[in-house]
Design a protein around this motif. Structure first.
Motif, PDB file in Angstrom:
ATOM      1  N   ARG A  48     -15.151  18.924   6.965  1.00 38.46           N
ATOM      2  CA  ARG A  48     -15.326  17.496   7.211  1.00 38.46           C
ATOM      3  C   ARG A  48     -15.730  16.770   5.928  1.00 38.46           C
ATOM      4  NH1 ARG A  48     -13.037  14.549  10.070  1.00 38.46           N
ATOM      5  NH2 ARG A  48     -12.642  13.636   8.042  1.00 38.46           N
ATOM      6  N   LYS A  49     -16.645  17.361   5.176  1.00 41.40           N
ATOM      7  CA  LYS A  49     -17.099  16.754   3.931  1.00 41.40           C
ATOM      8  C   LYS A  49     -15.975  16.721   2.897  1.00 41.40           C
ATOM      9  CE  LYS A  49     -21.863  18.262   4.730  1.00 41.40           C
ATOM     10  NZ  LYS A  49     -22.358  16.944   5.181  1.00 41.40           N
ATOM     11  N   ILE A  50     -15.179  17.785   2.844  1.00 36.45           N
ATOM     12  CA  ILE A  50     -14.047  17.815   1.911  1.00 36.45           C
ATOM     13  C   ILE A  50     -13.026  16.750   2.292  1.00 36.45           C
ATOM     14  CG2 ILE A  50     -12.110  19.189   1.067  1.00 36.45           C
ATOM     15  CD1 ILE A  50     -13.876  21.677   1.421  1.00 36.45           C
ATOM     16  N   ARG A  51     -12.741  16.623   3.583  1.00 33.57           N
ATOM     17  CA  ARG A  51     -11.809  15.582   4.036  1.00 33.57           C
ATOM     18  C   ARG A  51     -12.317  14.186   3.646  1.00 33.57           C
ATOM     19  NH1 ARG A  51     -10.862  19.165   8.744  1.00 33.57           N
ATOM     20  NH2 ARG A  51      -8.598  19.485   8.942  1.00 33.57           N
ATOM     21  N   ASN A  52     -13.617  13.958   3.836  1.00 36.40           N
ATOM     22  CA  ASN A  52     -14.184  12.657   3.484  1.00 36.40           C
ATOM     23  C   ASN A  52     -14.032  12.367   1.997  1.00 36.40           C
ATOM     24  OD1 ASN A  52     -14.915  12.318   6.136  1.00 36.40           O
ATOM     25  ND2 ASN A  52     -17.088  12.759   5.819  1.00 36.40           N
ATOM     26  N   ARG A  53     -14.273  13.369   1.179  1.00 38.02           N
ATOM     27  CA  ARG A  53     -14.147  13.160  -0.265  1.00 38.02           C
ATOM     28  C   ARG A  53     -12.687  12.923  -0.653  1.00 38.02           C
ATOM     29  NH1 ARG A  53     -16.020  10.859  -2.649  1.00 38.02           N
ATOM     30  NH2 ARG A  53     -15.882  11.796  -4.717  1.00 38.02           N
ATOM     31  N   ILE A  61      -5.386  11.284   5.078  1.00 38.78           N
ATOM     32  CA  ILE A  61      -6.077  12.297   5.869  1.00 38.78           C
ATOM     33  C   ILE A  61      -5.730  12.110   7.336  1.00 38.78           C
ATOM     34  CG2 ILE A  61      -8.329  13.210   6.550  1.00 38.78           C
ATOM     35  CD1 ILE A  61      -7.544  13.783   3.650  1.00 38.78           C
ATOM     36  N   PHE A  62      -5.358  13.201   7.995  1.00 36.33           N
ATOM     37  CA  PHE A  62      -5.013  13.139   9.416  1.00 36.33           C
ATOM     38  C   PHE A  62      -6.259  13.161  10.294  1.00 36.33           C
ATOM     39  CE2 PHE A  62      -3.714  15.309  13.418  1.00 36.33           C
ATOM     40  CZ  PHE A  62      -2.881  14.305  13.900  1.00 36.33           C
ATOM     41  N   VAL A  63      -7.160  14.120  10.058  1.00 42.57           N
ATOM     42  CA  VAL A  63      -8.373  14.241  10.880  1.00 42.57           C
ATOM     43  C   VAL A  63      -9.465  13.372  10.261  1.00 42.57           C
ATOM     44  CG1 VAL A  63     -10.021  15.829  11.937  1.00 42.57           C
ATOM     45  CG2 VAL A  63      -7.694  16.593  11.477  1.00 42.57           C
ATOM     46  N   GLN A  64      -9.449  12.095  10.628  1.00 39.00           N
ATOM     47  CA  GLN A  64     -10.434  11.142  10.130  1.00 39.00           C
ATOM     48  C   GLN A  64     -11.539  10.957  11.165  1.00 39.00           C
ATOM     49  OE1 GLN A  64      -8.623   7.406   8.985  1.00 39.00           O
ATOM     50  NE2 GLN A  64      -6.802   8.399   8.133  1.00 39.00           N
ATOM     51  N   SER A  65     -12.780  10.829  10.692  1.00 32.11           N
ATOM     52  CA  SER A  65     -13.867  10.505  11.610  1.00 32.11           C
ATOM     53  C   SER A  65     -13.740   9.031  12.001  1.00 32.11           C
ATOM     54  CB  SER A  65     -15.227  10.772  10.954  1.00 32.11           C
ATOM     55  OG  SER A  65     -15.345  10.074   9.735  1.00 32.11           O
ATOM     56  N   ASP A  66     -14.241   8.680  13.185  1.00 32.18           N
ATOM     57  CA  ASP A  66     -14.060   7.329  13.717  1.00 32.18           C
ATOM     58  C   ASP A  66     -14.580   6.247  12.774  1.00 32.18           C
ATOM     59  OD1 ASP A  66     -12.854   8.330  15.957  1.00 32.18           O
ATOM     60  OD2 ASP A  66     -14.645   8.224  17.223  1.00 32.18           O
ATOM     61  N   GLU A  67     -15.767   6.482  12.189  1.00 33.03           N
ATOM     62  CA  GLU A  67     -16.352   5.452  11.331  1.00 33.03           C
ATOM     63  C   GLU A  67     -15.644   5.331   9.988  1.00 33.03           C
ATOM     64  OE1 GLU A  67     -18.800   9.223  10.627  1.00 33.03           O
ATOM     65  OE2 GLU A  67     -17.886   8.173  12.322  1.00 33.03           O
ATOM     66  N   ARG A  68     -14.761   6.297   9.671  1.00 37.28           N
ATOM     67  CA  ARG A  68     -14.034   6.255   8.403  1.00 37.28           C
ATOM     68  C   ARG A  68     -12.549   5.962   8.586  1.00 37.28           C
ATOM     69  NH1 ARG A  68     -14.953   8.803   3.561  1.00 37.28           N
ATOM     70  NH2 ARG A  68     -17.132   9.046   2.957  1.00 37.28           N
ATOM     71  N   SER A  69     -12.135   5.673   9.804  1.00 30.74           N
ATOM     72  CA  SER A  69     -10.717   5.429  10.065  1.00 30.74           C
ATOM     73  C   SER A  69     -10.227   4.235   9.250  1.00 30.74           C
ATOM     74  CB  SER A  69     -10.502   5.156  11.554  1.00 30.74           C
ATOM     75  OG  SER A  69      -9.153   4.835  11.817  1.00 30.74           O
ATOM     76  N   PHE A  73      -6.274   3.647  13.922  1.00 29.39           N
ATOM     77  CA  PHE A  73      -6.098   4.569  15.047  1.00 29.39           C
ATOM     78  C   PHE A  73      -7.421   5.253  15.375  1.00 29.39           C
ATOM     79  CE2 PHE A  73      -1.813   4.704  12.932  1.00 29.39           C
ATOM     80  CZ  PHE A  73      -1.186   3.884  13.872  1.00 29.39           C
ATOM     81  N   LYS A  74      -7.670   5.413  16.676  1.00 31.77           N
ATOM     82  CA  LYS A  74      -8.933   5.981  17.133  1.00 31.77           C
ATOM     83  C   LYS A  74      -8.799   7.405  17.662  1.00 31.77           C
ATOM     84  CE  LYS A  74     -11.342   2.343  16.179  1.00 31.77           C
ATOM     85  NZ  LYS A  74     -12.323   2.386  15.047  1.00 31.77           N
ATOM     86  N   SER A  75      -7.617   7.983  17.562  1.00 31.76           N
ATOM     87  CA  SER A  75      -7.432   9.357  18.017  1.00 31.76           C
ATOM     88  C   SER A  75      -6.314  10.016  17.217  1.00 31.76           C
ATOM     89  CB  SER A  75      -7.091   9.394  19.509  1.00 31.76           C
ATOM     90  OG  SER A  75      -5.785   8.884  19.750  1.00 31.76           O
ATOM     91  N   LEU A  76      -6.304  11.341  17.232  1.00 34.69           N
ATOM     92  CA  LEU A  76      -5.252  12.076  16.528  1.00 34.69           C
ATOM     93  C   LEU A  76      -3.894  11.836  17.189  1.00 34.69           C
ATOM     94  CD1 LEU A  76      -7.040  15.505  15.906  1.00 34.69           C
ATOM     95  CD2 LEU A  76      -6.956  13.504  14.417  1.00 34.69           C
ATOM     96  N   SER A  77      -3.909  11.730  18.511  1.00 39.94           N
ATOM     97  CA  SER A  77      -2.666  11.495  19.233  1.00 39.94           C
ATOM     98  C   SER A  77      -2.019  10.182  18.811  1.00 39.94           C
ATOM     99  CB  SER A  77      -2.934  11.493  20.740  1.00 39.94           C
ATOM    100  OG  SER A  77      -1.756  11.218  21.465  1.00 39.94           O
ATOM    101  N   GLU A  78      -2.818   9.124  18.700  1.00 37.54           N
ATOM    102  CA  GLU A  78      -2.295   7.824  18.270  1.00 37.54           C
ATOM    103  C   GLU A  78      -1.741   7.899  16.855  1.00 37.54           C
ATOM    104  OE1 GLU A  78      -5.131   4.713  18.621  1.00 37.54           O
ATOM    105  OE2 GLU A  78      -5.394   4.931  20.770  1.00 37.54           O
TER     106      GLU A  78
END
Length: 282
Positions: A48-53, A61-69, A73-78
């Motif tokens: 998660r930290k690597i993705r954020n950086r 980035i595909f797997v984004q945390s909600d507060e960093r979107s 989009f609010k879900s991976l499906s969207e």
């Protein structure tokens, strides 16, 4: 982009000073500790930290945390369903996986399972970057702090009773996280040498923009990043042998850390910190 040709092993050494590096939701958000008292930070937390950086560095980035979107989009499906490249190849699993790897850096690095009802797709991608759970060098001491609330949450004539809560922290811990980059899987996802350098830079600056109430700014610090690059596709040595060559210990308390690696014939480690990665002086 340059093809990834040589296997890489790496290790990140970091300190935790009066912070909660990774709370366990099944234990009241207390710091993760194994049955012997050694501190742990899960591989999911590290990724998660690597993705954020990587996201801070401008990567998709595909797997984004909600507060960093950053795409609404609010879900991976969207996110997957609204991607034009993926829509065009829904019926071809290999083409779908290839398109996803081209779109998102974290997918071609860590892999991803695409299983969404909306578009009736089920595709799995195995990524070349594997990361182990970070472990502390010595058993850690944790402190529990009781906290209270001094203001009303809702309008009221009377002052509400103080709400009691708990905060948990690791007083001090020296942690090591180890990982590897596999050439065979890199070839399948299109992971490149440039992607590897971005992962390295992300590791060097792992805790930048990561501050929170549980992890105040400066309470977590990357000490060193070891980066072993082999001279062949499969690697000169097993990842276990390379990782075990690293010896880390705390001397005279938290102020002195001793890190050393046993020389392995024909394999050199590149040791760096954040300033080294970016060509800056500390």
């Amino acid at each position: 982009m340059t093809a990834f040709t040589n296997k890489v092993d790496f290790a990140v050494i970091f300190t935790v000073n009066k912070a909660n590096p990774n709370g366990d939701p099944l234990s009241g958000n207390q710091p993760r500790i194994d049955f012997k008292g050694f501190g742990e930070v899960s591989d999911v937390c590290m990724k998660r930290k690597i993705r954020n950086r990587l996201q801070d560095m401008g990567e998709n980035i595909f797997v984004q945390s909600d507060e960093r979107s950053n795409d609404g989009f609010k879900s991976l499906s969207e996110r997957a369903s609204n991607n034009k490249e993926l829509k065009a190849v829904l019926k071809d699993r290999e083409a779908y996986a290839s398109a996803a790897c081209k779109q998102w850096t974290d997918v071609r690095a860590f892999g991803q399972v695409f299983a969404f009802k909306a578009n009736n797709v089920s595709v799995g991608v195995r990524g070349p970057v594997s990361i182990r759970t970070a472990e502390s060098i010595n058993p850690v001491v944790t402190t529990d702090m009781q906290i209270t609330k001094s203001v009303n949450s809702e309008p009221s004539e009377k002052r509400s009773s103080d709400t009691m809560g708990m905060k948990h922290r690791v007083d001090f811990g020296l942690y090591v996280c180890k990982g590897s980059i596999n050439h065979q899987l890199a070839e399948k996802t299109g992971f490149s040498e440039e992607d590897a350098e971005k992962i390295k830079e992300a590791l060097c600056s792992l805790f930048m923009n990561d501050a929170s109430s549980a992890r105040p700014e400066g309470s977590m610090e990357v000490c060193k990043v070891y980066w072993w690059k082999h001279n062949c596709l499969a690697g000169q040595y097993s990842s276990a042998k390379v990782h075990n060559s690293l010896k880390v210990e705390v001397k005279n308390g938290q102020e002195q850390k001793d890190v050393s690696g046993t020389d392995i014939t024909g394999l050199c480690s590149n040791c760096c910190n954040y300033g080294d990665c970016r060509g800056e002086s500390p």
